[in-house]
Write a protein that holds these residues in place. Structure first.
Motif, PDB file in Angstrom:
ATOM      1  N   HIS A   1       0.803  -1.211   0.000  1.00  0.00           N
ATOM      2  CA  HIS A   1       0.000   0.000   0.000  1.00  0.00           C
ATOM      3  C   HIS A   1       0.842   1.269   0.000  1.00  0.00           C
ATOM      4  CE1 HIS A   1      -4.204   0.908   0.079  1.00  0.00           C
ATOM      5  NE2 HIS A   1      -3.899   2.023   0.702  1.00  0.00           N
ATOM      6  N   ALA A   2       1.891   1.243   0.822  1.00  0.00           N
ATOM      7  CA  ALA A   2       2.720   2.445   0.961  1.00  0.00           C
ATOM      8  C   ALA A   2       3.816   2.530  -0.095  1.00  0.00           C
ATOM      9  CB  ALA A   2       3.345   2.460   2.354  1.00  0.00           C
ATOM     10  N   ASN A   3       4.023   1.457  -0.840  1.00  0.00           N
ATOM     11  CA  ASN A   3       5.149   1.426  -1.769  1.00  0.00           C
ATOM     12  C   ASN A   3       4.719   1.289  -3.229  1.00  0.00           C
ATOM     13  OD1 ASN A   3       7.799   1.339  -0.025  1.00  0.00           O
ATOM     14  ND2 ASN A   3       6.243   0.188   1.054  1.00  0.00           N
ATOM     15  N   ILE A   4       4.363   0.069  -3.646  1.00  0.00           N
ATOM     16  CA  ILE A   4       3.948  -0.134  -5.037  1.00  0.00           C
ATOM     17  C   ILE A   4       2.707   0.711  -5.358  1.00  0.00           C
ATOM     18  CG2 ILE A   4       3.247  -1.822  -6.758  1.00  0.00           C
ATOM     19  CD1 ILE A   4       5.970  -2.628  -5.853  1.00  0.00           C
ATOM     20  N   ARG A   5       1.727   0.624  -4.467  1.00  0.00           N
ATOM     21  CA  ARG A   5       0.473   1.354  -4.684  1.00  0.00           C
ATOM     22  C   ARG A   5       0.708   2.863  -4.746  1.00  0.00           C
ATOM     23  NH1 ARG A   5      -4.766   0.587  -3.110  1.00  0.00           N
ATOM     24  NH2 ARG A   5      -4.672  -1.050  -4.669  1.00  0.00           N
ATOM     25  N   ALA A   6       1.712   3.316  -4.013  1.00  0.00           N
ATOM     26  CA  ALA A   6       1.966   4.752  -3.987  1.00  0.00           C
ATOM     27  C   ALA A   6       2.646   5.236  -5.268  1.00  0.00           C
ATOM     28  CB  ALA A   6       2.822   5.108  -2.776  1.00  0.00           C
ATOM     29  N   ASN A   7       3.282   4.308  -6.000  1.00  0.00           N
ATOM     30  CA  ASN A   7       4.048   4.724  -7.175  1.00  0.00           C
ATOM     31  C   ASN A   7       3.515   4.259  -8.523  1.00  0.00           C
ATOM     32  OD1 ASN A   7       6.418   6.207  -6.113  1.00  0.00           O
ATOM     33  ND2 ASN A   7       6.707   4.330  -4.965  1.00  0.00           N
ATOM     34  N   ALA A   8       3.181   2.974  -8.616  1.00  0.00           N
ATOM     35  CA  ALA A   8       2.834   2.412  -9.922  1.00  0.00           C
ATOM     36  C   ALA A   8       1.710   3.154 -10.664  1.00  0.00           C
ATOM     37  CB  ALA A   8       2.521   0.929  -9.785  1.00  0.00           C
ATOM     38  N   PRO A   9       0.575   3.437 -10.002  1.00  0.00           N
ATOM     39  CA  PRO A   9      -0.516   4.068 -10.746  1.00  0.00           C
ATOM     40  C   PRO A   9      -0.168   5.461 -11.255  1.00  0.00           C
ATOM     41  CG  PRO A   9      -1.325   3.118  -8.703  1.00  0.00           C
ATOM     42  CD  PRO A   9       0.171   3.103  -8.627  1.00  0.00           C
ATOM     43  N   LYS A  10       0.805   6.110 -10.641  1.00  0.00           N
ATOM     44  CA  LYS A  10       1.175   7.466 -11.080  1.00  0.00           C
ATOM     45  C   LYS A  10       1.663   7.481 -12.519  1.00  0.00           C
ATOM     46  CE  LYS A  10       2.599   9.502  -6.684  1.00  0.00           C
ATOM     47  NZ  LYS A  10       3.823   9.657  -5.909  1.00  0.00           N
ATOM     48  N   THR A  11       2.249   6.351 -12.961  1.00  0.00           N
ATOM     49  CA  THR A  11       2.759   6.320 -14.331  1.00  0.00           C
ATOM     50  C   THR A  11       1.610   6.537 -15.312  1.00  0.00           C
ATOM     51  OG1 THR A  11       2.526   3.906 -14.326  1.00  0.00           O
ATOM     52  CG2 THR A  11       4.715   4.802 -13.850  1.00  0.00           C
ATOM     53  N   MET A  12       0.446   5.973 -14.956  1.00  0.00           N
ATOM     54  CA  MET A  12      -0.719   6.098 -15.812  1.00  0.00           C
ATOM     55  C   MET A  12      -1.203   7.542 -15.861  1.00  0.00           C
ATOM     56  SD  MET A  12      -3.807   3.436 -15.697  1.00  0.00           S
ATOM     57  CE  MET A  12      -4.623   3.980 -14.208  1.00  0.00           C
ATOM     58  N   TRP A  13      -1.196   8.178 -14.705  1.00  0.00           N
ATOM     59  CA  TRP A  13      -1.608   9.582 -14.639  1.00  0.00           C
ATOM     60  C   TRP A  13      -0.676  10.449 -15.467  1.00  0.00           C
ATOM     61  CZ3 TRP A  13      -6.050  11.373 -12.977  1.00  0.00           C
ATOM     62  CH2 TRP A  13      -6.816  10.564 -12.131  1.00  0.00           C
ATOM     63  N   ILE A  14       0.610  10.204 -15.303  1.00  0.00           N
ATOM     64  CA  ILE A  14       1.583  11.072 -15.955  1.00  0.00           C
ATOM     65  C   ILE A  14       1.611  10.882 -17.463  1.00  0.00           C
ATOM     66  CG2 ILE A  14       4.065  11.433 -16.205  1.00  0.00           C
ATOM     67  CD1 ILE A  14       4.269  11.222 -13.227  1.00  0.00           C
ATOM     68  N   LYS A  15       1.572   9.615 -17.888  1.00  0.00           N
ATOM     69  CA  LYS A  15       1.727   9.371 -19.313  1.00  0.00           C
ATOM     70  C   LYS A  15       0.441   9.533 -20.109  1.00  0.00           C
ATOM     71  CE  LYS A  15       4.862   7.087 -21.225  1.00  0.00           C
ATOM     72  NZ  LYS A  15       5.868   6.144 -21.744  1.00  0.00           N
ATOM     73  N   VAL A  16      -0.699   9.245 -19.465  1.00  0.00           N
ATOM     74  CA  VAL A  16      -1.938   9.268 -20.245  1.00  0.00           C
ATOM     75  C   VAL A  16      -2.956  10.275 -19.729  1.00  0.00           C
ATOM     76  CG1 VAL A  16      -3.899   7.903 -21.050  1.00  0.00           C
ATOM     77  CG2 VAL A  16      -1.653   6.853 -20.895  1.00  0.00           C
ATOM     78  N   LEU A  17      -3.328  10.140 -18.456  1.00  0.00           N
ATOM     79  CA  LEU A  17      -4.496  10.883 -17.999  1.00  0.00           C
ATOM     80  C   LEU A  17      -4.261  12.382 -17.876  1.00  0.00           C
ATOM     81  CD1 LEU A  17      -5.785   8.265 -15.421  1.00  0.00           C
ATOM     82  CD2 LEU A  17      -6.543   8.622 -17.759  1.00  0.00           C
TER      83      LEU A  17
END
Length: 205
Positions: free
Chosen positions: A66-82
């Motif tokens: 929760h504090a590690n993968i969850r905190a970072n992985a989804p951001k790639t989607m926000w940055i590159k696409v959304l």
């Protein structure tokens, strides 16, 4: 009609999807939902072992995740696409760099602390820990940041998870994530863009 939308609002109090509704019972956290379903439907023991030490290992991973993968992985989607989609401008590459560095640190810990030389996170059998991890790590892949590249141990683990879950199911589950790039073709209401852009920019500060 009206009561239905009110219901959805209640279920997803924190606007967190997914939400689970089972009769009058509602849950809004992904991990909690998985645990609940595994108990309710008596899924095979390896998903959430009855052995108290193994179970503690799954729990340990889930809270770390929760504090590690969850905190970072989804951001790639926000940055590159959304975010580019809503703001109409690409994000500075150093922003992606920053997120990828954070993710990289998490992945290193994931390999060294949790995977080690085991087949799966808690040992020789797949568990909810692996499922939760893979779902999140497929998000960067969906937007063209292959986190498995140059990480043979991680790649092997991903293959084992795919095989354990069944390739077909695995790809069904990730179809939406893997198709996320196609979001870029969506036409977004200009007014919505105007409202969202500042909010999204703030998210990345």
């Amino acid at each position: 009609g009206a009561s239905n939308s009110e219901g959805t609002g209640k279920v997803s109090l924190l606007k967190k999807v997914p939400a689970l509704k089972d009769g009058d019972f509602t849950l809004a956290e992904c991990t909690a939902i998985l645990l609940y379903l595994s108990r309710k439907y008596n899924t095979p023991d390896h998903w959430y072992p009855s052995d108290i030490q193994k179970r503690a290992k799954v729990d340990e991973y889930l809270s770390w995740h929760h504090a590690n993968i969850r905190a970072n992985a989804p951001k790639t989607m926000w940055i590159k696409v959304l975010i580019p989609l809503f703001t109409g401008q690409p994000l500075p590459s150093e922003k992606l760099q920053e997120v990828m560095e954070g993710l990289s640190t998490s992945l290193k810990q994931f390999e060294e602390r949790f995977l080690q030389d085991k087949a799966f996170i808690i040992g020789s059998e797949i568990s909810l820990a692996d499922l939760v991890a893979i779902v999140e790590l497929m998000q960067p892949v969906g937007v063209g940041c292959d986190v498995f590249e140059d990480r043979p141990r991680l790649m092997e683990w991903r293959r084992r998870v795919e095989d354990a879950v069944g390739k077909e199911l695995f790809f069904q589950a990730h179809e939406m994530i893997l198709n996320i790039k196609e979001l870029s073709n969506i036409q977004i209401d200009p007014q919505l863009k105007e409202h969202l852009a500042p909010v999204l920019m703030k998210m990345l500060k």
